[in-house]
Design an enzyme around this catalytic site. Structure first.
Site, PDB file in Angstrom:
ATOM      1  N   GLU A  47       0.819  -1.212   0.000  1.00  0.00           N
ATOM      2  CA  GLU A  47       0.000   0.000   0.000  1.00  0.00           C
ATOM      3  C   GLU A  47       0.855   1.266   0.000  1.00  0.00           C
ATOM      4  O   GLU A  47       0.505   2.267  -0.637  1.00  0.00           O
ATOM      5  CB  GLU A  47      -0.919   0.020   1.233  1.00  0.00           C
ATOM      6  CG  GLU A  47      -1.871  -1.141   1.322  1.00  0.00           C
ATOM      7  CD  GLU A  47      -1.339  -2.268   2.189  1.00  0.00           C
ATOM      8  OE1 GLU A  47      -2.116  -2.786   3.009  1.00  0.00           O
ATOM      9  OE2 GLU A  47      -0.145  -2.626   2.060  1.00  0.00           O
ATOM     10  N   CYS A  79      -0.293   0.429   7.781  1.00  0.00           N
ATOM     11  CA  CYS A  79      -0.770   0.804   6.446  1.00  0.00           C
ATOM     12  C   CYS A  79      -2.145   1.458   6.516  1.00  0.00           C
ATOM     13  O   CYS A  79      -2.480   2.305   5.681  1.00  0.00           O
ATOM     14  CB  CYS A  79      -0.818  -0.428   5.544  1.00  0.00           C
ATOM     15  SG  CYS A  79       0.825  -1.065   5.142  1.00  0.00           S
ATOM     16  N   ARG A 179      11.914 -21.855  -9.218  1.00  0.00           N
ATOM     17  CA  ARG A 179      12.849 -21.723  -8.091  1.00  0.00           C
ATOM     18  C   ARG A 179      12.895 -20.293  -7.566  1.00  0.00           C
ATOM     19  O   ARG A 179      12.993 -20.059  -6.365  1.00  0.00           O
ATOM     20  CB  ARG A 179      14.258 -22.140  -8.523  1.00  0.00           C
ATOM     21  CG  ARG A 179      14.492 -23.627  -8.635  1.00  0.00           C
ATOM     22  CD  ARG A 179      15.909 -23.914  -9.098  1.00  0.00           C
ATOM     23  NE  ARG A 179      16.142 -25.335  -9.321  1.00  0.00           N
ATOM     24  CZ  ARG A 179      17.205 -25.833  -9.901  1.00  0.00           C
ATOM     25  NH1 ARG A 179      18.171 -25.024 -10.333  1.00  0.00           N
ATOM     26  NH2 ARG A 179      17.339 -27.143 -10.063  1.00  0.00           N
TER      27      ARG A 179
END
Length: 343
Positions: A47, A79, A179
């Site tokens: 955010e 946030c 990976r």
């Protein structure tokens, strides 16, 4: 929300032990003006990055986030407070915050007069980039992706033990991309001895990339020699003497690993499956036949068809001449998170 989910997926493998969250800011008239994803630990949350990009255009607008904005101060500030300071009028959330520590963001926003909508595309978000972190929250273990390459008749090597290369270049490139989304790559000592893999993430030119997952070798009998490639300085390595898969995952969880790629051979994969500790399978099938050689999975202790482990297909993707099948176990493979189709 689809864009926010994609942003979260773009940072998989870089955020643990934090969740891989995506956020999109819309202006008051509905135009996208900012976006962001979770930074590595200590960096800004999704955010915050999205709000910085939006600037004053966020005022009166909407924040679309894959996880409920936090209300606590950790390495970064709340946030929820940042959204209020930016003048956001509406917040749309996919997954409500499941932890007591970070919870309360929706309530704080509503108390300040912000409209909050929870649960939008929740199932898709929980099955995507949020899956590994949610498994950690709910089960106190990493999420496990089992990857295997096999021939059409299910062989992972020929009768003489040779296995390079069963699949083609596109499939091998896909493995490196997979990976890169994981915190750790796990093999057993048998695979380390037979194939001498380096287990690094390489780019299209074959060079090791900067960020490497932890390489893990399960070696209870000290079989792997000091000059094995998996022990070189190309990436960090952890040699484990864990007695079973659950103990290994506990070790890795304590190291802040939240998403594991299981690349071990048939024996190690069977051990994880027997304990219900595979959350996702990525199978690369080559259109070739061997007729003999080790099978893609070891003994599961199943003697009748009614006891078969069941998996559901998520998607099928052509990779050159090969095919990638991505699957998720059903409840028959253990793990309560699969029983109701959730993650």
């Amino acid at each position: 929300m689809a864009r926010a989910r994609a942003l979260g997926e773009s940072v998989l493998g870089t955020t643990s032990p934090n969740p891989a969250v995506g956020a999109v800011i819309l202006s008051a008239d509905g135009a996208p003006v900012g976006e962001g994803a979770t930074a590595p630990p200590g960096g800004p949350h999704a955010e915050i990055t999205a709000l910085a990009q939006a600037g004053e255009r966020a005022r009166g607008g909407t924040a679309v986030v894959t996880l409920e904005p936090c209300a606590h101060t950790g390495r970064t500030g709340p946030c929820a407070d940042a959204l209020l300071a930016a003048g956001i009028a509406r917040v749309v959330v996919a997954v409500p915050e499941p932890t007591e520590l970070a919870g309360g963001g929706a309530e704080r926003l509503r108390d300040a007069g912000v409209e909050v909508v929870l649960g939008v595309d929740r199932a898709a978000a929980e099955a995507g980039a949020m899956a590994a972190w949610l498994t950690g929250v709910r089960e106190q273990r990493p999420y496990v992706v089992w990857k295997v390459a096999a021939t059409l008749d299910g062989r992972v090597a020929a009768a003489d033990g040779t296995s390079r290369w069963i699949t083609g270049e596109q499939a091998r490139a896909a493995v490196h991309r997979l990976r890169a989304t994981c915190d750790a790559v796990v093999v057993g000592s048998g695979t380390a001895l037979a194939d001498d893999p380096q287990l690094t993430v390489r780019d299209d030119d074959g060079r090791n990339v900067a960020r490497q997952p932890l390489r893990v070798v399960v070696d209870r009998r000290d079989r792997v020699p000091a000059n094995a490639r998996v022990l070189d300085d190309a990436a960090p390595t952890h040699v484990s003497r864990a007695a079973d898969p659950a103990a290994l995952l506990a070790e890795l969880f304590d190291r802040d690993v939240r998403r594991v790629l299981l690349e071990g051979g048939p024996t190690l994969a069977a051990a994880f499956l027997r304990e219900g500790l595979v959350d996702e399978a990525v199978v690369h099938l080559a259109p070739t036949l061997l007729g003999a050689g080790p099978a893609l999975i070891g003994d599961l202790g199943i003697s009748t068809i009614t006891g078969a482990l069941s998996l559901s297909i998520v998607d099928v993707t052509p990779l050159g001449r090969d095919v990638q099948i991505r699957l998720r176990p059903t409840r028959h493979t253990g793990g309560h998170q699969h029983a109701d189709g959730g993650s």
